[in-house]
Write a protein that holds these residues in place. Sequence first.
Motif, mmCIF file in Angstrom:
data_model
loop_
_atom_site.group_PDB
_atom_site.id
_atom_site.type_symbol
_atom_site.label_atom_id
_atom_site.label_comp_id
_atom_site.label_asym_id
_atom_site.label_seq_id
_atom_site.Cartn_x
_atom_site.Cartn_y
_atom_site.Cartn_z
ATOM 1 N N GLY A 169 13.137 -0.439 -8.373
ATOM 2 C CA GLY A 169 14.029 0.038 -8.172
ATOM 3 C C GLY A 169 14.394 0.877 -8.954
ATOM 4 N N ILE A 170 13.835 0.919 -10.651
ATOM 5 C CA ILE A 170 14.372 1.567 -11.232
ATOM 6 C C ILE A 170 13.579 2.430 -12.401
ATOM 7 N N ALA A 171 12.068 2.393 -12.276
ATOM 8 C CA ALA A 171 11.355 3.723 -12.548
ATOM 9 C C ALA A 171 11.107 3.720 -11.193
ATOM 10 N N PRO A 172 9.287 4.909 -11.431
ATOM 11 C CA PRO A 172 9.111 5.185 -10.319
ATOM 12 C C PRO A 172 7.751 4.840 -9.425
ATOM 13 N N LYS A 173 7.659 3.361 -10.294
ATOM 14 C CA LYS A 173 6.411 2.124 -9.740
ATOM 15 C C LYS A 173 7.275 1.037 -10.607
ATOM 16 N N ALA B 138 1.308 -1.554 -0.424
ATOM 17 C CA ALA B 138 -0.040 -0.296 0.177
ATOM 18 C C ALA B 138 1.088 1.433 0.049
ATOM 19 N N HIS B 139 1.877 1.013 0.958
ATOM 20 C CA HIS B 139 2.975 2.359 0.392
ATOM 21 C C HIS B 139 3.493 2.361 -0.905
ATOM 22 N N ALA B 140 3.853 1.334 -1.636
ATOM 23 C CA ALA B 140 4.286 0.848 -2.952
ATOM 24 C C ALA B 140 5.532 2.197 -2.857
ATOM 25 N N ASP B 141 6.219 1.565 -2.411
ATOM 26 C CA ASP B 141 7.391 2.688 -2.492
ATOM 27 C C ASP B 141 8.461 2.319 -4.036
ATOM 28 N N PRO B 142 9.278 3.051 -4.517
ATOM 29 C CA PRO B 142 9.419 2.689 -5.623
ATOM 30 C C PRO B 142 10.526 1.178 -5.706
ATOM 31 N N ALA B 143 10.844 1.476 -4.422
ATOM 32 C CA ALA B 143 12.226 0.576 -4.413
ATOM 33 C C ALA B 143 11.977 -0.850 -2.846
ATOM 34 N N ALA B 144 10.575 0.038 -3.373
ATOM 35 C CA ALA B 144 10.335 -1.922 -2.345
ATOM 36 C C ALA B 144 10.896 -3.285 -3.151
ATOM 37 N N ASP B 145 10.256 -4.248 -2.408
ATOM 38 C CA ASP B 145 10.794 -5.914 -3.067
ATOM 39 C C ASP B 145 9.723 -6.271 -3.014
ATOM 40 N N TYR B 146 8.855 -6.593 -2.724
ATOM 41 C CA TYR B 146 7.584 -6.961 -2.908
ATOM 42 C C TYR B 146 6.703 -6.638 -4.509
ATOM 43 N N ILE C 294 -8.539 -6.138 -6.920
ATOM 44 C CA ILE C 294 -7.078 -5.222 -8.301
ATOM 45 C C ILE C 294 -6.634 -5.809 -8.917
ATOM 46 N N ARG C 295 -5.906 -5.810 -10.046
ATOM 47 C CA ARG C 295 -5.050 -7.365 -10.143
ATOM 48 C C ARG C 295 -3.465 -5.933 -10.169
ATOM 49 N N ALA C 296 -2.352 -6.628 -9.747
ATOM 50 C CA ALA C 296 -1.310 -6.690 -9.251
ATOM 51 C C ALA C 296 -0.527 -5.559 -10.334
ATOM 52 N N GLU C 297 -1.224 -5.244 -11.732
ATOM 53 C CA GLU C 297 -0.164 -4.469 -12.499
ATOM 54 C C GLU C 297 -1.362 -3.039 -12.710
ATOM 55 N N ASP C 298 -2.184 -2.694 -11.314
ATOM 56 C CA ASP C 298 -3.193 -1.869 -11.811
ATOM 57 C C ASP C 298 -3.558 -0.802 -10.746
ATOM 58 N N PHE C 299 -3.014 -1.849 -9.433
ATOM 59 C CA PHE C 299 -2.546 -1.487 -8.258
ATOM 60 C C PHE C 299 -1.412 -0.192 -8.272
ATOM 61 N N PHE C 300 -0.289 -1.305 -8.737
ATOM 62 C CA PHE C 300 0.110 0.439 -8.754
ATOM 63 C C PHE C 300 0.582 1.334 -10.017
ATOM 64 N N VAL C 301 0.377 3.363 -9.035
ATOM 65 C CA VAL C 301 -0.503 3.640 -10.404
ATOM 66 C C VAL C 301 1.555 4.713 -10.097
ATOM 67 N N ASP C 302 1.437 5.024 -9.581
ATOM 68 C CA ASP C 302 3.026 5.982 -9.435
ATOM 69 C C ASP C 302 3.493 6.110 -7.937
ATOM 70 N N MET C 303 4.952 6.607 -8.232
ATOM 71 C CA MET C 303 5.374 6.702 -6.695
ATOM 72 C C MET C 303 4.876 7.001 -5.924
ATOM 73 N N LEU C 304 5.242 5.973 -4.519
ATOM 74 C CA LEU C 304 3.846 5.979 -3.553
ATOM 75 C C LEU C 304 2.299 6.315 -3.619
ATOM 76 N N THR C 305 2.270 5.642 -5.717
ATOM 77 C CA THR C 305 0.613 6.159 -5.473
ATOM 78 C C THR C 305 -0.124 4.481 -6.071
ATOM 79 N N THR C 306 -1.515 3.980 -5.086
ATOM 80 C CA THR C 306 -1.489 2.575 -5.864
ATOM 81 C C THR C 306 -3.147 3.020 -6.035
ATOM 82 N N ALA C 307 -4.196 2.319 -6.030
ATOM 83 C CA ALA C 307 -5.300 2.443 -6.946
ATOM 84 C C ALA C 307 -6.019 2.519 -5.696
ATOM 85 N N LEU C 308 -5.971 1.947 -4.064
ATOM 86 C CA LEU C 308 -6.287 2.172 -4.017
ATOM 87 C C LEU C 308 -7.207 3.306 -3.301
#
Lengths: 165, 287
Positions: B219-223, B117-125, B147-161
């Motif tokens: 780790g490479i991109a904003p998400k 839910a935090h969606a850190d761009p450098a997080a492992d999960y 929510i599908r994983a690919e739709d979940f990560f929207v941007d840096m520190l931002t999710t579809a929640l």
Amino acid sequence: MGRTIEVTINGLLYRHDVEPRLLLVHYLRDVIGLTGTHIGCETSLCGACTVLFNGAAVKSCTLFAVQADGAEITTIEGLAENGQLHPIQEGFWMKHGLQCGYCTPGMILAAHQLLSRSPDPSEEEIRRGIEGNLCRCTGYQHIIEAIRYAAEKIRVTREGGARSK
Amino acid sequence: MIPTAFEYFRPANLSEALALLEQYKDEAKLLAGGHSLIPLMKLRLAQPQYVIDLGGVKELSYIRESGEHLLIGAMTRHVDVETSEMLRQRCPLLAETAHRIGDVQVRNMGTIGGSLAHADPAADYPAAILALGAELRAVSTKGERWIRAEDFFVDMLTTALQPGEILVEVKVPALGPRTGTAYVKVAQKASGFALCGVAVVLAVDPNGVCQDVAVGITGIAPKAYRARAVEEALRGRALDASVIANASAKATEGIDPLEDLHASAEYRAHLARVWCRRAIEQARESV
């Protein structure tokens, strides 16, 4: 906006009104007066503030005291029994596992977690087990020997105890 | 480093937590393991007026089987994912990824739901969640949705929640037959966060031909993202060294790598290509 918490620390039950934003490490040091838990980086990296939280090693700079309501905490002051050093403390003493000593309380509690999960760790496991604790004096080698000493001492004591039964 | 003052709630169950979140919406933050939120609060980058601690919501901490899937409660701690015998057997990628997060103390507190839910761009999960094609269940007072994983990560520190929603469960598929997985990472030395992390799920036939593959990169991109170009270059091909090398060269195709004091964009892209190749090789070995 205080909140009342009850926390068992080193076997003693404490009850305090605390501000929710009070960090556990500040509660332990400033409210309880247990200053053996050190503050290092304050960014959950260095491990100097490590304590046992319901048996699990945690960085007390990254927990609020209110999260510890109902929990059992062990700090470095809670390890020795009846004036006898805990085997890990003895290991750090015997093997020169410290120089300045700043990281030592956290290092010992991380080692405590390691030995509770893995009583006979390899050197590799010991290095992994203290990955969350930084020491800038020893180069770690003496710390690893101290933990190995403690593992052996605990094993011998346990076997001795089993024989005497 | 003292956070700003806030009001603290510790709901005993999910419906209490949802009601509080519904009441305070954007003024509130959910506290899970706290290892993303509390550092932000200490730096005063986050200054929530209300903190809703999910630590008392025991119903969100579990790992269980459901047919060909595994369900992980959002409050399950990294250490429990890392050491779960069920996950080691049936979804080793997730256990291996948890094993590479932070350090012992961090894994004792941090939770899978909190991290996602935090969606850190450098997080492992996120890399593993994308490669596994996981689905995430979000609940609000109005109902629930997957929510599908690919739709979940929207941007840096931002999710579809959405405000009012709580991530409660992660659903991952069990390991299929003739399937190998790997998670490899280059960690930033001080923090342990991923400069580059690559997760691979790879199915091969008995002749060594890639039947299906999914690559997640963090780790490479904003998400974190799925490396589609890499996947396309592998699918249907015999996985020899040149095929893997050519595919890995596409690891940052269509991606604008991040640049910060730890790594230039160019270096990050280089890491992605090299570690993508190693991850594919390792996944192939583990089939």
